[in-house]
Design a protein around this motif. Structure first.
Motif, PDB file in Angstrom:
ATOM      1  N   LYS A   2      34.790  43.992  54.614  1.00 20.59           N
ATOM      2  CA  LYS A   2      35.917  43.429  53.873  1.00 20.59           C
ATOM      3  C   LYS A   2      36.904  42.750  54.830  1.00 20.59           C
ATOM      4  CE  LYS A   2      36.956  47.355  51.710  1.00 20.59           C
ATOM      5  NZ  LYS A   2      37.682  48.270  50.813  1.00 20.59           N
ATOM      6  N   SER A  32      39.788  46.503  46.047  1.00 17.53           N
ATOM      7  CA  SER A  32      38.458  46.875  46.555  1.00 17.53           C
ATOM      8  C   SER A  32      37.829  45.746  47.374  1.00 17.53           C
ATOM      9  CB  SER A  32      37.536  47.234  45.391  1.00 17.53           C
ATOM     10  OG  SER A  32      37.467  46.146  44.494  1.00 17.53           O
ATOM     11  N   SER A  33      38.380  44.511  47.228  1.00 15.97           N
ATOM     12  CA  SER A  33      37.727  43.384  47.894  1.00 15.97           C
ATOM     13  C   SER A  33      38.329  43.039  49.252  1.00 15.97           C
ATOM     14  CB  SER A  33      37.754  42.149  46.985  1.00 15.97           C
ATOM     15  OG  SER A  33      39.058  41.881  46.544  1.00 15.97           O
ATOM     16  N   GLU A 302      45.325  42.088  42.876  1.00 16.47           N
ATOM     17  CA  GLU A 302      44.184  41.762  43.739  1.00 16.47           C
ATOM     18  C   GLU A 302      43.618  40.383  43.364  1.00 16.47           C
ATOM     19  OE1 GLU A 302      41.054  44.660  43.447  1.00 16.47           O
ATOM     20  OE2 GLU A 302      39.782  43.658  44.926  1.00 16.47           O
ATOM     21  N   ASN A 306      43.067  36.906  45.614  1.00 15.54           N
ATOM     22  CA  ASN A 306      41.767  36.233  45.709  1.00 15.54           C
ATOM     23  C   ASN A 306      41.835  34.774  45.253  1.00 15.54           C
ATOM     24  OD1 ASN A 306      40.170  38.205  46.946  1.00 15.54           O
ATOM     25  ND2 ASN A 306      39.948  39.328  45.029  1.00 15.54           N
ATOM     26  N   ASN A 311      38.871  33.059  47.244  1.00 18.48           N
ATOM     27  CA  ASN A 311      37.715  33.956  47.088  1.00 18.48           C
ATOM     28  C   ASN A 311      37.235  33.970  45.632  1.00 18.48           C
ATOM     29  OD1 ASN A 311      38.217  34.656  49.735  1.00 18.48           O
ATOM     30  ND2 ASN A 311      39.407  36.474  49.209  1.00 18.48           N
ATOM     31  N   THR A 314      37.855  37.961  39.875  1.00 19.09           N
ATOM     32  CA  THR A 314      37.394  38.712  38.697  1.00 19.09           C
ATOM     33  C   THR A 314      38.242  38.297  37.495  1.00 19.09           C
ATOM     34  OG1 THR A 314      36.922  40.564  40.148  1.00 19.09           O
ATOM     35  CG2 THR A 314      37.014  41.048  37.790  1.00 19.09           C
TER      36      THR A 314
END
Lengths: 348, 79
Positions: A2, A32-33, A302, A306, A311, A314
């Motif tokens: 990560k 989590s990323s 998060e 991203n 990135n 989600t």
């Protein structure tokens, strides 16, 4: 493996009317990323987040928004000479104008990225323009009028029915039932938050809030509706619960699509007894209760990072209903030398 | 009378309405009746079931059921 991002966060004033900084940091810590190193940005030496060493790695004081963009940029240039900030979360309405103005410069010259609405998006959802905003996007908004003096309040009240809501341009809202009360509220709010002040039609019903994120291309990244269960005397939620409301999610989706909203937001909505939804306010940032979205299965904070870092993002389609947040007050014991350091050196 | 589909009822008698965020507590008999309602029982089936389990007159159950239904309707827990 990560990546580890250095992320700067404002709004770490976890007081009785809290800023969103601490809940944003808690969500970042649970991402989590990526892993994070947190830089707290404070305006005052007594902001509790400064001393939460389990959440914040380093703190810098920054100039108030009224000092202007040049001062702010210079402070960032200094901070960036020490740190390598990858991403910045501005969390106050009052500072957003400056950060939107600085967005490109911070990215191009200092390598600091943000996900913030455009100036046009920011201005058009402003309380003072919200009625027009609702008309343009097919959303019900209570009728409202702007006033600049106590005399004007009396004149405008002729066309309104009591009760009304008297609102400051950034914060604060009070219900008035008489002419005299309206003028009292106007005096108090204008003294604290400046002019103009808004007189808004009162919509009876249940207040619901939505915390969400738009991707800037018309798609909703996530949205969690919440109903306040306990409200402080300042009107802030001290407890709330996630609810299931498909119509409200659809309204949110529609607004994001219509406005191409970029970044986090909070919708404040009144739901009437006959199931009509009135948009009361759009806050152009995460609300202080945003950690509930993480608890309900959508780490929207998060996702925002991203988006900013380019990135994979989600797009959340569900969340858990019946999740509660209950806020609490906690006394930290702080050594004088820490208070001294942030007061004298502006960093800790 | 039918309960809204998404109403959650625990065995302890805790009700949660996910569309409003409201929660309620029910006593053991009300909890039993609510469970029957969720299973799709008619009022007659509920009355018979309660009479089979408890030593109670039909008129008492009818009155209690009527009261409970009024309350559920008032709290918008029915469809």
């Amino acid at each position: 493996m990560k990546p580890c991002y250095t992320i700067a966060v404002t709004g770490i004033n976890a007081i009785d009317s809290p800023g969103p900084g601490v809940p944003v940091i808690r969500s970042l810590k649970e991402a989590s990323s990526f892993d994070v190193r947190i830089i707290g940005l404070s305006y005052e030496a007594l902001e509790p987040g400064i001393y939460m060493r389990n959440l914040v790695d380093k703190v810098y004081q920054v100039p108030y928004p009224s000092a202007g963009t040049d001062m702010m940029f210079e402070r960032f240039r200094y901070i960036q000479s020490i740190e390598k900030i990858d991403f910045l979360f501005p969390n106050f309405d009052a500072e957003l104008f400056n950060f939107i103005k600085l967005e490109q410069k911070l990215r191009d010259e200092l390598g600091v990225r943000m996900v913030v609405p455009s100036l046009q998006q920011f201005e058009s959802r402003n309380k003072v323009n919200l009625f027009e905003y609702g008309k343009n996007h097919g959303v019900k908004v209570p009728a409202a009028t702007l006033v600049h003096s106590a005399r004007e309040v009396s004149a405008k009240l002729v066309d309104m029915n009591f009760p009304i809501v008297v609102k400051g341009k950034f914060y604060d809202a009070k219900i008035a039932y008489t002419n005299e009360q309206s003028i009292q509220h106007f005096d108090k709010i204008s003294a604290q938050w400046g002019l103009p002040v808004l007189l808004q039609e009162f919509i009876p019903g249940t207040e619901l809030n939505v915390c969400g994120v738009g991707d800037g291309a018309g798609k909703l990244v996530g949205a969690v509706p919440m109903r306040k269960l306990y409200i402080t005397d300042k009107g802030k939620a001290w407890a709330g619960v996630t609810i299931s409301d498909k119509k409200l999610i659809e309204l949110t989706r529609k607004l994001v699509k219509e406005t191409q909203w970029n970044g986090p937001f909070e919708l404040e909505v009144m739901k009437t007894v006959d199931d009509k939804y009135y948009l009361i306010e759009i806050n152009p940032r995460f609300p202080a209760w945003c950690y509930l979205t993480t608890g309900a299965g959508q780490n929207q904070v998060e996702s925002v990072v991203n988006i900013g870092m380019g990135n994979d993002v989600t797009y959340f389609r569900k969340y858990e209903t019946g999740k509660l947040f209950i806020r609490y007050a906690y006394d930290m014991i702080v050594n004088m030398n820490e208070f001294e350091q942030i007061s004298i050196n502006g960093e800790l | 009378m039918k309960l809204k589909k998404d109403i959650a009822i625990s065995d302890s008698g805790f009700l949660f309405n996910p569309s409003s965020g409201d929660s309620y507590t029910a006593n053991p008999i009300a909890t039993e009746i609510l469970k029957y309602m969720q299973s799709g029982f008619s009022n007659e089936q509920i009355i018979v079931s309660i009479m089979e389990s408890y030593d109670v007159e039909r008129s008492t159950i009818e009155k209690d059921l009527f009261d409970l239904e009024s309350m559920l309707s008032n709290y918008k827990l029915t469809r």
